[in-house]
Structure formats: structure tokens, C-alpha cells
Design an enzyme around this catalytic site. Sequence first.
Site, PDB file in Angstrom:
ATOM      1  N   MET A   1     -29.814  -1.366  25.941  1.00 23.68           N
ATOM      2  CA  MET A   1     -31.148  -1.139  25.772  1.00 23.68           C
ATOM      3  C   MET A   1     -31.352   0.483  25.575  1.00 23.68           C
ATOM      4  SD  MET A   1     -33.919  -3.710  26.474  1.00 23.68           S
ATOM      5  CE  MET A   1     -32.655  -4.705  25.411  1.00 23.68           C
ATOM      6  N   PRO A   2     -30.273   1.283  24.858  1.00 23.09           N
ATOM      7  CA  PRO A   2     -30.284   2.549  25.285  1.00 23.09           C
ATOM      8  C   PRO A   2     -31.503   3.374  24.576  1.00 23.09           C
ATOM      9  CG  PRO A   2     -28.060   1.865  24.900  1.00 23.09           C
ATOM     10  CD  PRO A   2     -29.029   0.741  24.508  1.00 23.09           C
ATOM     11  N   TYR A   3     -31.964   4.556  24.977  1.00 21.26           N
ATOM     12  CA  TYR A   3     -32.788   5.417  24.198  1.00 21.26           C
ATOM     13  C   TYR A   3     -32.173   6.685  24.081  1.00 21.26           C
ATOM     14  CZ  TYR A   3     -36.544   8.837  23.401  1.00 21.26           C
ATOM     15  OH  TYR A   3     -37.553   9.658  23.070  1.00 21.26           O
TER      16      TYR A   3
ATOM     17  N   TYR B   1     -32.406   2.928  20.544  1.00 24.14           N
ATOM     18  CA  TYR B   1     -33.539   3.679  19.729  1.00 24.14           C
ATOM     19  C   TYR B   1     -32.753   5.142  19.946  1.00 24.14           C
ATOM     20  CZ  TYR B   1     -37.246   0.262  20.181  1.00 24.14           C
ATOM     21  OH  TYR B   1     -37.935  -1.164  19.905  1.00 24.14           O
TER      22      TYR B   1
END
Lengths: 68, 68, 68, 68, 68, 68
Positions: D1-3, D41
Site C-alpha cells: 500500500m505504498p505512497y 500511489y
Amino acid sequence: MPYVNIQITKDGTTKEQKRALIHGVSQVLSDVLGKHPKSTYVVITEVELEDWGVGGKSLAQYAEEKDK
Amino acid sequence: MPYVNIQITKDGTTKEQKRALIHGVSQVLSDVLGKHPKSTYVVITEVELEDWGVGGKSLAQYAEEKDK
Amino acid sequence: MPYVNIQITKDGTTKEQKRALIHGVSQVLSDVLGKHPKSTYVVITEVELEDWGVGGKSLAQYAEEKDK
Amino acid sequence: MPYVNIQITKDGTTKEQKRALIHGVSQVLSDVLGKHPKSTYVVITEVELEDWGVGGKSLAQYAEEKDK
Amino acid sequence: MPYVNIQITKDGTTKEQKRALIHGVSQVLSDVLGKHPKSTYVVITEVELEDWGVGGKSLAQYAEEKDK
Amino acid sequence: MPYVNIQITKDGTTKEQKRALIHGVSQVLSDVLGKHPKSTYVVITEVELEDWGVGGKSLAQYAEEKDK
């Protein structure tokens, strides 16, 4: 003494919506943590569709493909 | 190897003021931590009054109310 | 109403140095832009050497190579 | 779930380059951590030369001095 | 596709409060902008009192002075 | 002179993976924009599952529900 940064895509968010975002988020901080809204900073950052990527492609690319 | 982000409201900050901010902050990092300015990045972000909230309202709202 | 984020490597910065950073940076904002320190938030973020990269390598890698 | 936030100077980066950045960085996250690109994202932030400082001076100052 | 970063001081925020923050802020984004919560990332950052400054002093300094 | 911040969940990322992230992302910036890796800063931020929310719930909540 919270600081909140809200990043959203730049796609026509109105002045009224921004004010509702600021009001709503400050209220959540106040309700949940008892932080006085006076001490909460909220900064909204609007990001162009070309500058926001997900799934390895920019949101502008998805929009283009959809238009075809 | 510091990185500094300065967020200020967009209300007429001049080129000279920005240069003074960059110079001054780099100097503080050098004086206090001995970091060579060459390794310090400073990024200034100007934020529209409509996009900065405090006390549950945008700064633009305060400006409007003051004008009335 | 400035917000400043200072990111530095985690390598023994003392409490006194942090206080000097906060004081110094707030002073620069006050001197250059006339912002009252009361309205300036400064957040210091310390980053592990393993989590900071430059030149394609983490700072921890440089430290290791130096030790050899 | 990286940003991921990529901050670069604003100096003519094309739409194609931005797309390559988004694609490439998402691929790295996928290859190294097995993160599905759909959950990554990437936000690109372009920074004016006047707003990026290094060595105690803005990049615009270096450009000016070079032109003289 | 919003991303929200909430920075608060590290002073005993419970797991339940964090969940209420995440839920509340996602709800605001959904109510105001119609963003589906599934696409909203919320990241909470807790900051030590020594690392948060206002008025030119760290919050730890205010706490010390108060204790005297 | 790019600065990249990679935010990932804290779930056992190894030192080797972090190094591969730093190397890979610096390479993308070099390949796409011709930026010399020496000028690219990469900062990795690991976020606890309790501090990362999506869909209105923290990742820790999803993990709990899955375990039941």
C-alpha cells in the site's frame, strides 16, 4: 497541535468543498482527540491528473484511454 | 544531509525573501548541526489562502469576514 | 502561519540541538517574513541511516564501506 | 500500500517523462517488495527553481550567476 | 484517490482513537468530495514532544517549564 | 536535485530490500530525467499497520478481522 495535509486530484473542487473539508477534518480531530480547532492546521494540496499515478499509470492516462 | 520543507501562505513573498529564507535556514542547520549547506535541500511550498485552514476555516474565509 | 518540516539523519542529535533548530528556524521565518513565532510549527523528523539514500546507496552502506 | 512522493525541479519535464517515472517507480516497488502496482500511489511535485535551495542559495540564483 | 497525512503529538493516542481518526477523516472525504473510502489512504504520524516546535520552543520545553 | 519519499507499511522490510528500493528509484530518476544519482535523495518511511488507513479502517483492523 495537529497538522493535516490532504492531497486530492485537481478536478474542479470548489471553494465551498474545500471549506467543508477543512471544517470536517478539524471537527474530527476535535471530537476524537479533543484538540482545539484553533491549533489544527489543514493544508489542501491539489495534484494534476498527470502528476498522480496508480497502477503504474498516471490518472491522465486512464482518462485518455476511457475517452477512446 | 538534511531536507527542509517550508510551507507558507501565498501572499506576495518576494524572490528576495525566498532567497533569505533558504540562506537563513541552511545557516541554522550549519550552525547547530554542522551540516555543510551543500548537502542541505530547502523546498519552499506556497499555499493558497483557500487551501490553508486553521480553527476549522480557510484563511480565505477569515479575509472575507474581515473585509465585511 | 508557516509549517516547517526538518528531516535529518538520526545520528545523535541532542535535545539541546533540536531546541536550537526550532528556535533558529522560527527566528528566520520571523525575521524574513514577519511571521510571529507563535504561528510557526516546526516538526523535526529523524531518519535512520538505512532509510536515507543518496547516490543510489543508503547512508548505512557508505558507513559500512568506510569501516572496512 | 505504498505512497511515493517525487519532488523534482520544474524545468520542462514532459508528460511522457512523468509517465515513465510513475511506471518505473511502481515497478521498483513491485519488484523489490512484491507490492501490486494497483495499490501504489505516486505523486509528482514540480518545484520552481526559485523555491528549491541548496548550498544556501536558490537554484534560480545559480542559473542567474551562470548567465552572467 | 486522496492521500491524507495526519501529524499529531505522541502523547498516548490509543488504538481506538487512531481508528476513529481514520474512519472520520475518510468519511469527510467521502461526504464532501464523493471519494470512495476504498481509494483514500490515511497515514498518521506521531511526533515526539521534543520534535514539535511552536513559538520558537519545543513542546517538551513548555512541559518542563510548566512542571517547575 | 530530486527528493523522493517512499512510505511503506512496517512489516519486515529487510535492509537489503531498502537498499534495492533506494538503488532502483535513483536509477529510474537517472534513466528518465538524466538526474545524477548523487543529487537524488531518497527517504524511506515505515508506517505501523495501526497508523495506515484505507477504506475507513486501519490495516491493523483488517489483519485482526482476518485472524478471527
